[in-house]
Design an enzyme around this catalytic site. Sequence first.
Site, PDB file in Angstrom:
ATOM      1  N   CYS A  84     -15.786  -7.333 -40.557  1.00 43.37           N
ATOM      2  CA  CYS A  84     -15.095  -7.012 -41.804  1.00 43.37           C
ATOM      3  C   CYS A  84     -15.047  -8.183 -42.779  1.00 43.37           C
ATOM      4  O   CYS A  84     -14.669  -8.007 -43.942  1.00 43.37           O
ATOM      5  CB  CYS A  84     -13.681  -6.534 -41.508  1.00 43.37           C
ATOM      6  SG  CYS A  84     -13.621  -5.098 -40.436  1.00 43.37           S
ATOM      7  N   CYS A 207      -2.776   3.307 -41.859  1.00 43.48           N
ATOM      8  CA  CYS A 207      -4.165   2.941 -41.585  1.00 43.48           C
ATOM      9  C   CYS A 207      -4.986   2.984 -42.871  1.00 43.48           C
ATOM     10  O   CYS A 207      -4.843   3.906 -43.678  1.00 43.48           O
ATOM     11  CB  CYS A 207      -4.787   3.912 -40.581  1.00 43.48           C
ATOM     12  SG  CYS A 207      -3.812   4.178 -39.081  1.00 43.48           S
ATOM     13  N   SER A 208      -5.860   1.995 -43.065  1.00 46.07           N
ATOM     14  CA  SER A 208      -6.747   2.026 -44.226  1.00 46.07           C
ATOM     15  C   SER A 208      -7.806   3.098 -44.020  1.00 46.07           C
ATOM     16  O   SER A 208      -8.148   3.459 -42.889  1.00 46.07           O
ATOM     17  CB  SER A 208      -7.405   0.663 -44.437  1.00 46.07           C
ATOM     18  OG  SER A 208      -8.224   0.326 -43.337  1.00 46.07           O
ATOM     19  N   LYS A 333      -5.374  -0.316 -48.138  1.00 48.97           N
ATOM     20  CA  LYS A 333      -4.662   0.958 -48.067  1.00 48.97           C
ATOM     21  C   LYS A 333      -5.072   1.883 -49.206  1.00 48.97           C
ATOM     22  O   LYS A 333      -5.194   3.098 -48.999  1.00 48.97           O
ATOM     23  CB  LYS A 333      -3.149   0.736 -48.115  1.00 48.97           C
ATOM     24  CG  LYS A 333      -2.512   0.285 -46.823  1.00 48.97           C
ATOM     25  CD  LYS A 333      -2.660   1.311 -45.687  1.00 48.97           C
ATOM     26  CE  LYS A 333      -1.924   2.593 -45.971  1.00 48.97           C
ATOM     27  NZ  LYS A 333      -2.786   3.731 -46.284  1.00 48.97           N
ATOM     28  N   HIS A 337     -12.026   0.883 -46.856  1.00 45.92           N
ATOM     29  CA  HIS A 337     -12.652  -0.347 -46.361  1.00 45.92           C
ATOM     30  C   HIS A 337     -14.163  -0.193 -46.172  1.00 45.92           C
ATOM     31  O   HIS A 337     -14.637  -0.032 -45.058  1.00 45.92           O
ATOM     32  CB  HIS A 337     -11.982  -0.744 -45.045  1.00 45.92           C
ATOM     33  CG  HIS A 337     -12.465  -2.020 -44.454  1.00 45.92           C
ATOM     34  ND1 HIS A 337     -12.996  -3.049 -45.207  1.00 45.92           N
ATOM     35  CD2 HIS A 337     -12.517  -2.451 -43.151  1.00 45.92           C
ATOM     36  CE1 HIS A 337     -13.330  -4.049 -44.411  1.00 45.92           C
ATOM     37  NE2 HIS A 337     -13.064  -3.696 -43.161  1.00 45.92           N
TER      38      HIS A 337
END
Length: 394
Positions: A84, A207-208, A333, A337
Site C-alpha cells: 500500500c 473499513c476503507s 474512508k 484505496h
Amino acid sequence: MSRSLHDRIAVIGMGCTKFGELWDTSADDLAVEAAQAAIASVPGLVKEDIEAFWYSTLATGHSGLPLARALKVEAPVTRVENFCASGSDAFRNAAFAVAAGVYDVAMAVGVEKLKDSGFSGLTLAEAPTDNTMPEISNPAAYAMLPGAYSEHYDVDSGELRDALTHIAWKNHSNGARNDRAQYTSVVSKEKIDKAPRVAGDLSVFDCSGVADGGAAAIIVRAEDAHRYTDRPMYLKGMSLHAGASEGSTTGGQRHISFPEVVACAKVAYAEAGVTDPRTQIDMAEVHDCFTPTEMILMEDLGFSARGEAWKDILDGRYDLDGALPVNPDGGLKSFGHPVGASGLRMMYELWLQFRGEAGTRQLDDPTLGLAHNMGGLPGEFISFIALFGSKLDR
C-alpha cells in the site's frame, strides 16, 4: 539515518483523478489524466521536459511499459511496488534521483484499476513463506486492534466504539467536501453504529473501500523550483521503514502500536527538525485503512499521548476545525484505496492546502503537513512518512 533531503526537493506540479467505481475509465486513461493534470498545473511545462518516470501500482501492470504506452513516452520508466506504500515509494525514488543530480525533472505516477478486475484489497497470491504468519483477512487482522487497546489501557469498550465512530464520521464529513472522493455523502453516527459488522466490532463504515484512481507529482531540485512556479511544495523530511515481520512473536503488543511507524517517524521528524509533532504540524494525511488504524497512528505519530488518542478524537482535536486536522480530504474512508495511487493522493491534498485551493475544506494557512502511507498487517508493516512545507527554511 540516511542523508537528509530537507529543503533539497520541491514538488512543482500535481494532478489527481476522481477516485471511485470508474467502469468506463481504463488504467491508461487514469495515468494520462493524472499526468496531464500535473503537467497543466505548471505553466510552460510540456511532457518532453520530464526526463524520467516512476510508476507505482500493485496489480495494474508489471514493468514500466504500461505507463510508457499510456503517456506515449520513450524515457526511463521504473515500476515501483511496495504494497500500500507503492505510490509513496515511487515519489521517494524519484526524489532521490533528482537530488542526486541524475535528472532535473522527474514524475511519479500512481495508478490502480481494481473495481472491474475482480481484485479486492490485498487478497493476492503470496510467495511461499515459512508458514509462521497466520492466514487472516485484512478486516479480521485490524479487528483485533480495538480489543487489545481497550484491555491494555483499560478503556471502556463503549467509549472506544464512540471514538471509532467519530473517525468514520469525520472522514466521511470531510470527503463530502471533496468532489474527487469516491463517497461524497455525510454519514450519520447512528448509521455508522448500526451498519453490518464485517469482522469483530468493525462495521462497513470502519473499513476503507476498493476504488480505481490515479495521482501524479512532478519533482525538481528546490533551487530550481521558482523557474516553474511561485508556489512550490518543499520536502522537509522523508523515511521508509520495513519491519522485520516479527509480529507473531510479540503477542498483543503489535495491536496497540505499530513499531515500524514509530521508527519511521523518528527519522522523518529528525530530518524535518520536528521536535513536537503535536504542535508543530498543521495537518496530516494518514493511512486510515480501518478506523482503529487511524486512532493508533495518532499515538505512534506523537499527536496524542499513549492511551489518550481516543479522548483527543472525541474532543474533536483531529476534526477539520480542530487543532490538528487529520485527513481533511476524507482519507481512505472517503476515497477508497486504489493501492498504487493512495500515497500520491495524500500528497495532493497537502499541495492543494498549501496553495489555498482546497475549497470548502481549506484550512487556515497551513505551512507544515505530514503524509503517512503504509502497507501490510499488524506485526509486518511497511511505513512511509514525508513532511512537506510551503516555504524554505533557509
